[in-house]
Design a protein around this motif. Structure first.
Motif, PDB file in Angstrom:
ATOM      1  N   GLU A 142       0.827  -1.211   0.000  1.00 51.42           N
ATOM      2  CA  GLU A 142       0.000   0.000   0.000  1.00 51.42           C
ATOM      3  C   GLU A 142       0.857   1.256   0.000  1.00 51.42           C
ATOM      4  N   HIS A 143       1.819   1.272   0.912  1.00 48.41           N
ATOM      5  CA  HIS A 143       2.647   2.469   1.017  1.00 48.41           C
ATOM      6  C   HIS A 143       3.469   2.696  -0.243  1.00 48.41           C
ATOM      7  N   LEU A 144       3.966   1.601  -0.824  1.00 45.99           N
ATOM      8  CA  LEU A 144       4.764   1.724  -2.041  1.00 45.99           C
ATOM      9  C   LEU A 144       3.905   2.276  -3.176  1.00 45.99           C
ATOM     10  N   ALA A 145       2.664   1.788  -3.266  1.00 53.66           N
ATOM     11  CA  ALA A 145       1.785   2.265  -4.327  1.00 53.66           C
ATOM     12  C   ALA A 145       1.546   3.759  -4.177  1.00 53.66           C
ATOM     13  N   SER A 146       1.306   4.200  -2.932  1.00 57.19           N
ATOM     14  CA  SER A 146       1.005   5.621  -2.790  1.00 57.19           C
ATOM     15  C   SER A 146       2.284   6.455  -2.946  1.00 57.19           C
ATOM     16  N   LEU A 147       3.449   5.892  -2.567  1.00 55.46           N
ATOM     17  CA  LEU A 147       4.711   6.594  -2.820  1.00 55.46           C
ATOM     18  C   LEU A 147       4.903   6.792  -4.322  1.00 55.46           C
ATOM     19  N   GLN A 148       4.733   5.691  -5.038  1.00 59.51           N
ATOM     20  CA  GLN A 148       4.934   5.695  -6.474  1.00 59.51           C
ATOM     21  C   GLN A 148       4.059   6.736  -7.159  1.00 59.51           C
ATOM     22  N   SER A 149       2.715   6.686  -6.862  1.00 58.65           N
ATOM     23  CA  SER A 149       1.824   7.595  -7.570  1.00 58.65           C
ATOM     24  C   SER A 149       2.112   9.033  -7.152  1.00 58.65           C
ATOM     25  N   GLY A 150       2.374   9.257  -5.863  1.00 66.78           N
ATOM     26  CA  GLY A 150       2.675  10.602  -5.376  1.00 66.78           C
ATOM     27  C   GLY A 150       3.922  11.157  -6.030  1.00 66.78           C
ATOM     28  N   LEU A 151       4.945  10.317  -6.124  1.00 65.72           N
ATOM     29  CA  LEU A 151       6.217  10.774  -6.708  1.00 65.72           C
ATOM     30  C   LEU A 151       6.040  11.129  -8.183  1.00 65.72           C
ATOM     31  N   LEU A 152       5.229  10.336  -8.872  1.00 72.29           N
ATOM     32  CA  LEU A 152       5.036  10.603 -10.301  1.00 72.29           C
ATOM     33  C   LEU A 152       4.295  11.924 -10.508  1.00 72.29           C
ATOM     34  N   VAL A 153       3.298  12.194  -9.644  1.00 72.36           N
ATOM     35  CA  VAL A 153       2.596  13.474  -9.729  1.00 72.36           C
ATOM     36  C   VAL A 153       3.588  14.610  -9.466  1.00 72.36           C
ATOM     37  N   LEU A 154       4.419  14.408  -8.455  1.00 70.56           N
ATOM     38  CA  LEU A 154       5.378  15.438  -8.066  1.00 70.56           C
ATOM     39  C   LEU A 154       6.381  15.705  -9.194  1.00 70.56           C
ATOM     40  N   GLU A 155       6.751  14.632  -9.882  1.00 74.02           N
ATOM     41  CA  GLU A 155       7.721  14.777 -10.956  1.00 74.02           C
ATOM     42  C   GLU A 155       7.159  15.714 -12.035  1.00 74.02           C
ATOM     43  N   LYS A 156       5.820  15.573 -12.304  1.00 70.45           N
ATOM     44  CA  LYS A 156       5.205  16.401 -13.329  1.00 70.45           C
ATOM     45  C   LYS A 156       4.989  17.823 -12.819  1.00 70.45           C
ATOM     46  N   ASN A 157       4.613  17.952 -11.548  1.00 70.63           N
ATOM     47  CA  ASN A 157       4.380  19.282 -10.975  1.00 70.63           C
ATOM     48  C   ASN A 157       5.286  19.515  -9.771  1.00 70.63           C
TER      49      ASN A 157
ATOM     50  N   PRO B 271      16.124  14.097 -11.380  1.00 69.64           N
ATOM     51  CA  PRO B 271      17.069  13.152 -10.778  1.00 69.64           C
ATOM     52  C   PRO B 271      16.713  12.809  -9.328  1.00 69.64           C
ATOM     53  N   ALA B 272      16.247  13.821  -8.565  1.00 64.51           N
ATOM     54  CA  ALA B 272      15.913  13.568  -7.162  1.00 64.51           C
ATOM     55  C   ALA B 272      14.728  12.618  -7.063  1.00 64.51           C
ATOM     56  N   ILE B 273      13.710  12.838  -7.898  1.00 62.91           N
ATOM     57  CA  ILE B 273      12.535  11.969  -7.900  1.00 62.91           C
ATOM     58  C   ILE B 273      12.936  10.567  -8.334  1.00 62.91           C
ATOM     59  N   ASP B 274      13.829  10.525  -9.318  1.00 62.60           N
ATOM     60  CA  ASP B 274      14.291   9.242  -9.829  1.00 62.60           C
ATOM     61  C   ASP B 274      14.920   8.422  -8.708  1.00 62.60           C
ATOM     62  N   LEU B 275      15.722   9.104  -7.913  1.00 58.25           N
ATOM     63  CA  LEU B 275      16.405   8.441  -6.808  1.00 58.25           C
ATOM     64  C   LEU B 275      15.374   7.851  -5.835  1.00 58.25           C
TER      65      LEU B 275
ATOM     66  N   GLY C 108      23.637   8.360  -2.007  1.00 54.86           N
ATOM     67  CA  GLY C 108      22.902   9.111  -3.013  1.00 54.86           C
ATOM     68  C   GLY C 108      23.355   8.799  -4.422  1.00 54.86           C
ATOM     69  N   GLU C 109      23.956   7.648  -4.607  1.00 53.58           N
ATOM     70  CA  GLU C 109      24.398   7.264  -5.943  1.00 53.58           C
ATOM     71  C   GLU C 109      23.329   6.397  -6.578  1.00 53.58           C
ATOM     72  N   LEU C 110      23.117   6.600  -7.851  1.00 55.85           N
ATOM     73  CA  LEU C 110      22.134   5.767  -8.526  1.00 55.85           C
ATOM     74  C   LEU C 110      22.635   4.356  -8.689  1.00 55.85           C
ATOM     75  N   GLY C 111      23.931   4.265  -8.926  1.00 55.44           N
ATOM     76  CA  GLY C 111      24.588   2.958  -8.935  1.00 55.44           C
ATOM     77  C   GLY C 111      23.975   1.973  -9.903  1.00 55.44           C
ATOM     78  N   GLN C 112      23.867   0.771  -9.441  1.00 54.00           N
ATOM     79  CA  GLN C 112      23.452  -0.314 -10.307  1.00 54.00           C
ATOM     80  C   GLN C 112      22.006  -0.149 -10.752  1.00 54.00           C
ATOM     81  N   HIS C 113      21.719  -0.703 -11.890  1.00 58.51           N
ATOM     82  CA  HIS C 113      20.336  -0.718 -12.325  1.00 58.51           C
ATOM     83  C   HIS C 113      19.635  -1.866 -11.655  1.00 58.51           C
TER      84      HIS C 113
END
Lengths: 178, 680
Positions: free
Chosen positions: B15-30, B83-87, B122-127
């Motif tokens: 549940e928390h991951l789903a709401s993190l994901q959707s929230g972060l994506l909204v934030l990325e756009k706005n 980049p911050a949202i990506d992290l 704070g490194e993106l490091g490995q995929h």
């Protein structure tokens, strides 16, 4: 296989179904008739429980007293390497406790949590007891009925059927919990 | 960790991951919608707390980093950009990978350790997406897997063999006696036969010893298997407490029975935690005392005879006997008159008494007033002994002596009350002969002098409630002097029958609550003998002088205590609830501070356990609100939180909480101990 003429699935299925029902009916009618029980003496009276609770009947070996436990745990003994308790359930049934002599036996029973040995004054082997002779325990008959299911009235006298489920689950059997 | 909790956690995490994901994506756009940050923070924070509760350190580390990043954004110190949202998203992905692997019972397709380390930096490091693992060279081609149960069964069978060999030896003795009764001619023949048989039995003995050694060896694991996690523990604690510490481990390869190692781990955690929080001083204080700024904590293990010595030593402030005595008196653990009679060395052992603690407030780190007591209990469980030594201002050393295994013990066999008992030699100091004239009375009990030391004397059959046979007259009595921690007692027995290696057998579930006994063994004659649990004898000895509980105390003990558990995380609520219920407490849960206030007004609770960060009023506010009512002015409150800064603990105490437990250090025992200490 493969020969269509000699292979009629309908007939085979019907046959199987009939056999199945027949087997069920046989089982039921048998179960109705008798109950396989181990019969033994406690407090001078004859008692019994279903054989599936019993794992063996042995002569009484040397019992080692266990300190600081309730008196019904009379001791422990070595059952082929397993330390097993010998318990005297007669007080739980409100029975007198005559001395257990040379005819005495230990009935090793297996409950859900542990195996334990019930001390008996004598063991009389396995008998098929007829349900027609069975009378369930009467309420308010004055005796301790908590661990009894009823009795069988036989020609040679009555045999009381113990409720092993209730007996083995009783905390009084566990050291330190009585 | 029970799977049940993991499952609950995984569901909650989804549940928390789903709401993190959707929230972060909204934030990325706005990026301007910083109002979303608070909710995202709460998601990350709850996830962190729950992960800590179920002991998932990696997830808790990742979500901690995410929380820090989000906080930075909220404070405007960190840019809300792609980049911050990506992290952040990568963090959420990694957590999702780990939880789904947990649900499947497989290992995640991610080098978790490396990811956590890189993520913290704070490194993106490995995929994250499927990275082909390097083919591992098959290093263990000559080993096979074995079920632990099979190994245990094997060891049990070897135990049976030993018992059988003993029976053979007993029969050989009998054969010797039979030989004496025979006429000479037959006796000679029998003697030859017996000699040959004796050789066979000796060889069998040798084979069994070898087999036993090998079978035990299969169950042995090196100390390393538990010490790896300890380095991390020391490092984290040192950081948390602001200490500079060098942690050394010596003897990582020393092997012990798996069962023993499992028992040893919580003990070591306790001791190391103590060393850091009570032992090692702050760097400045050390410098001022002329010590190197950096303290040293040493964990060492070595063999000594048939046992393993494990030592935890720190070069911190040491233990102050006077301080300990004063604290013991202040806490009612010790009578002021008794205190004067206690030597400095004995004073150290006061820390093992239940209810003793020198730390002023209860925190999660240590000073819970139950710590050392628990250490002692755990050591008793694995049949070990503990000694303390310390020099104020310079060091503290705790030495644990543990048997190599619990399945075979060296024991002294004694006759007592018509039965035969085995006493593990780890507790045995010596055997003495006592004449009636040497027994003095002190208070209500009897004492004798053993090497000049006044030692309480008891009758073993008397203690065990068995029939006593104590003859009048001045015939010397046999007594065994037993030692346990710093204490000595002497017990009169009928006779001692020599030393023997005994195979330990459990007494089974019917005897799970039995007192005085540790197990049983089977002697050469095939009869069982009971193995005494010596610490119980010391308890019984003390019990003689202790006053019985008053009727009120008994009544209070019988009443089921009611606890209110407040947490917005279902994982935490369920865990705390089942831990408490299993110990006989009655538990009501609340999902928020408001809910808690409502429920606490409806019925009276004996204790409140609350989280800090919750939607609505937080745990501190809840505590304050409770404190302001007559009904809850005196009722203890425990704060369980993933906030671990001293500032938070101070706030909790100011709000009126009695104890503070950090979820990272959360374990079942800790919560229970704290609860028991506060309300019993």
């Amino acid at each position: 296989m493969g020969d269509d003429n000699s292979y009629d699935i309908r007939t085979i299925l019907t046959q199987m179904r009939e056999e199945y029902w027949q087997a069920l009916a046989e089982e039921e009618s048998e179960a109705k008739e008798t109950l396989e029980c181990l019969v033994f003496t406690l407090g001078g009276k004859r008692y019994a429980f279903e054989t599936h609770y019993a794992s063996e009947v042995i002569r009484i070996p040397k019992l080692v007293r266990v300190p600081a436990v309730q008196s019904l745990i009379r001791g422990i003994f070595n059952l082929r390497g397993e330390i097993t308790a010998a318990i005297d359930i007669r007080p739980m049934l409100g029975l007198p406790q005559p001395e257990i002599g040379p005819t005495g036996r230990i009935l090793v029973v297996r409950g859900d949590n542990f195996a334990t040995g019930i001390l008996a004054e004598a063991a009389h082997g396995v008998q098929g007891l007829c349900f027609d002779d069975f009378e369930p325990v009467a309420a308010g008959s004055g005796i301790k009925t908590q661990f009894l299911r009823g009795h069988f009235s036989l020609e040679e006298g009555s045999v009381i059927l113990l409720d092993m489920e209730a007996l083995l689950a009783d905390p009084e059997l566990v050291a330190g919990e009585a | 960790m029970a799977n049940r909790y993991l499952e609950i956690f995984c569901r909650e995490a989804e549940e928390h991951l789903a709401s993190l994901q959707s929230g972060l994506l909204v934030l990325e756009k706005n990026p301007a919608r910083t109002d979303l940050l608070h909710e995202l923070l709460r998601n990350a924070h709850t996830l962190k707390g729950s992960a800590r509760m179920v002991g998932l350190a990696d997830i808790s580390a990742i979500t901690h980093t995410m929380e820090e990043q989000l906080k930075g954004m909220e404070r405007g110190e960190r840019k809300v950009d792609a980049p911050a949202i990506d992290l952040l998203l990568r963090g959420a992905d990694a957590v999702a990978l780990i939880t789904s692997a947990l649900m499947r019972g497989t290992t995640p397709e991610l080098d978790v350790e490396r990811f956590v380390a890189e993520y913290e930096r704070g490194e993106l490091g490995q995929h994250i997406s499927a990275e082909p693992k390097e083919a591992q060279p098959e290093a263990h081609a000559d080993t096979v897997r074995a079920d632990v149960k099979t190994l245990d069964h094997l060891v049990n069978l070897v135990g049976e063999l030993i018992i059988n060999k003993k029976r053979l030896e007993a029969k050989l003795e009998r054969l010797k006696e039979i030989g004496y009764a025979l006429p000479d001619q037959h006796a000679a023949e029998l003697a030859t036969f017996r000699g040959e048989l004796e050789e066979d039995v000796l060889y069998l003995d040798y084979l069994i010893q070898e087999l036993h050694g090998k079978a035990m060896g299969l169950r042995m694991l090196p100390l390393r298997t538990i010490s790896d996690g300890l380095e991390r523990l020391v490092r984290d604690l040192a950081q948390q407490l602001g200490r500079e510490v060098q942690f050394q481990i010596v003897g990582q390869a020393i092997e012990m029975d798996r069962v023993l190692l499992e028992g040893l781990k919580p003990i070591l955690i306790h001791l190391l935690t103590n060393a850091l929080s009570h032992g090692i001083e702050a760097p400045d204080a050390r410098a001022a005392a002329g010590k190197p700024r950096r303290g040293t904590v040493l964990l060492s293990a070595r063999h000594q005879g048939n046992s393993v010595l494990v030592e935890v030593r720190d070069d911190g402030r040491g233990m102050d006997p006077a301080g300990i005595k004063a604290a013991a008196v202040a806490r009612g653990v010790l009578d002021p008159r008794e205190a004067d009679a206690i030597s400095d060395e004995e004073a150290l052992y006061l820390t093992f008494r239940p209810g003793f603690s020198t730390a002023e407030i209860v925190t999660d780190v240590s000073g819970r007033g139950v710590g050392m007591d628990v250490v002692k209990k755990n050591i008793e469980r694995v049949k070990g002994s503990v000694t303390l030594s310390s020099e104020p201002g310079s060091y503290t050393q705790v030495t644990l002596q543990l048997p190599l295994t619990l399945s075979v013990l060296d024991a002294l066999i004694v006759a007592c009350g018509g039965e035969t008992f085995a006493i593990p030699t780890t507790y045995l100091q010596e055997i003495v002969k006592v004449r009636a004239g040497e027994i003095d009375t002190l208070g209500s009990g009897e004492v004798i002098k053993v090497r000049g030391a006044t030692t309480p004397l008891y009758s073993l059959p008397g203690m065990l409630g068995l029939p006593e046979r104590r003859d009048a007259g001045d015939a010397p009595l046999s007594a065994v002097v037993l030692k346990h921690c710093d204490q000595r007692i002497a017990c009169i027995v009928e006779a001692h029958l020599g030393y023997s290696e005994v195979v330990v057998k459990g007494l089974g579930k019917q005897f799970r609550n039995v007192r005085f006994l540790f197990g049983a063994t089977i002697l050469g004659d095939g009869n069982p003998a009971l193995i005494l649990n010596v610490p119980d004898l010391f308890e019984a000895g003390r019990g003689v002088q202790r006053a019985p509980l008053s009727a009120e105390e008994v009544q209070a003990a019988q009443r089921r205590l009611k606890v209110l558990v407040v947490d917005d995380s279902i994982t935490t609520r369920t865990m705390e609830q089942s831990i408490l219920v299993s110990q006989g407490y009655q538990v009501v849960t609340a999902v928020s501070g408001e809910d808690a206030l409502e429920k606490s007004a409806q019925e009276q609770f004996d204790l409140v356990i609350s989280d800090v960060e919750m939607p609505g009023i937080n745990g501190f506010e809840l505590t304050r609100a409770l404190r302001s009512t007559d009904q809850y002015r005196e009722i203890p409150v425990i704060i369980v939180s993933s906030l671990s800064r001293d500032e938070d603990k101070r706030q909790a105490l100011q709000a009126g909480a009695q104890a503070y437990i950090v979820k990272g250090a959360f374990d079942q025992g800790l919560l229970l101990e704290t609860v028991q200490m506060l309300i019993g």
